[in-house]
Scaffold this motif. Sequence first.
Motif, short mmCIF file in Angstrom:
data_model
loop_
_atom_site.label_atom_id
_atom_site.label_comp_id
_atom_site.label_asym_id
_atom_site.label_seq_id
_atom_site.Cartn_x
_atom_site.Cartn_y
_atom_site.Cartn_z
N TYR A 108 -58.76 -37.00 -75.84
CA TYR A 108 -57.49 -37.23 -76.31
C TYR A 108 -56.65 -35.75 -76.25
N GLU A 167 -52.27 -47.92 -76.84
CA GLU A 167 -53.31 -46.87 -76.66
C GLU A 167 -54.43 -47.38 -77.93
N VAL A 168 -54.14 -47.88 -78.95
CA VAL A 168 -55.05 -48.06 -80.01
C VAL A 168 -56.05 -49.26 -79.51
N THR A 171 -58.19 -48.15 -76.67
CA THR A 171 -59.52 -47.42 -77.24
C THR A 171 -60.64 -48.13 -77.74
N THR A 172 -60.21 -48.96 -78.64
CA THR A 172 -61.13 -49.97 -79.59
C THR A 172 -61.64 -50.99 -78.32
N THR A 190 -62.54 -43.66 -84.66
CA THR A 190 -61.05 -43.86 -84.64
C THR A 190 -60.44 -43.58 -86.10
N VAL A 192 -60.30 -45.44 -88.70
CA VAL A 192 -59.35 -46.69 -89.41
C VAL A 192 -60.56 -47.54 -90.04
N THR A 196 -59.31 -53.05 -89.50
CA THR A 196 -58.53 -52.88 -88.36
C THR A 196 -59.03 -52.79 -87.30
N ARG A 200 -57.85 -54.98 -84.05
CA ARG A 200 -57.37 -54.53 -82.62
C ARG A 200 -58.31 -55.23 -81.59
#
Length: 218
Positions: A108, A167-168, A171-172, A190, A192, A196, A200
Amino acid sequence: MSQAISVPWSSVEAKFPQAPVQVDKLSNYDLILRCQSERSPDRAAFSELLRRYQSHVERVLYHLAPDWQDRADLTQEVWIRVYRNIKRLQEPVKFRGWLSRIATNLFYDELRKRKRVASPLSLDAPRFMEDGEMNWEIAGENPSPEEELTTQEFYEQLKEAISDLPEVFRTTIVLREIEGMAYEDIAEITKVSLGTVKSRIARARARLQSQLQNYLDG
């Protein structure tokens, strides 16, 4: 009657010192402790860690940036960061997740520098799944031309659908479905909560299923 003679064990150890343990026989935990015990990481122990985890770093970067031609340079930079910061790792048992986080953060960092959106994964690479969710069917060893075309179309649509995710979510879903990581490791990477992460991934799967329903029904 002869009298028993007591020999201090320390003198025996001094006379017959134990052979040094080869680094390739050590556990990952012990290798990390060796790297943390001196001012600079033990070179032999660090080289063994690199040998064991090199393919893991390459796989993480490959799935995140399959079209980047300089992934080898990024891989090298990951290990430079590991070498500089391994003393900060407080829980050696979590080395793999910590390593993945360094690779992901580096990706990133580079992504922001380049100011462009990179394709996040390659669907040609094998997936490692545990729970069978989003079980995308793979063509057989000798598919017909029609099956090959249908499979290629599906993967193109799937790749586009994942690229379109926020993006979130992207990524997951990559870390879970492509890397096969545990939810706890994804939460750590991440930064979080576990709830979460699960939310996601569920929402990402729902979006993909909605967009690809025609292919899934077929």
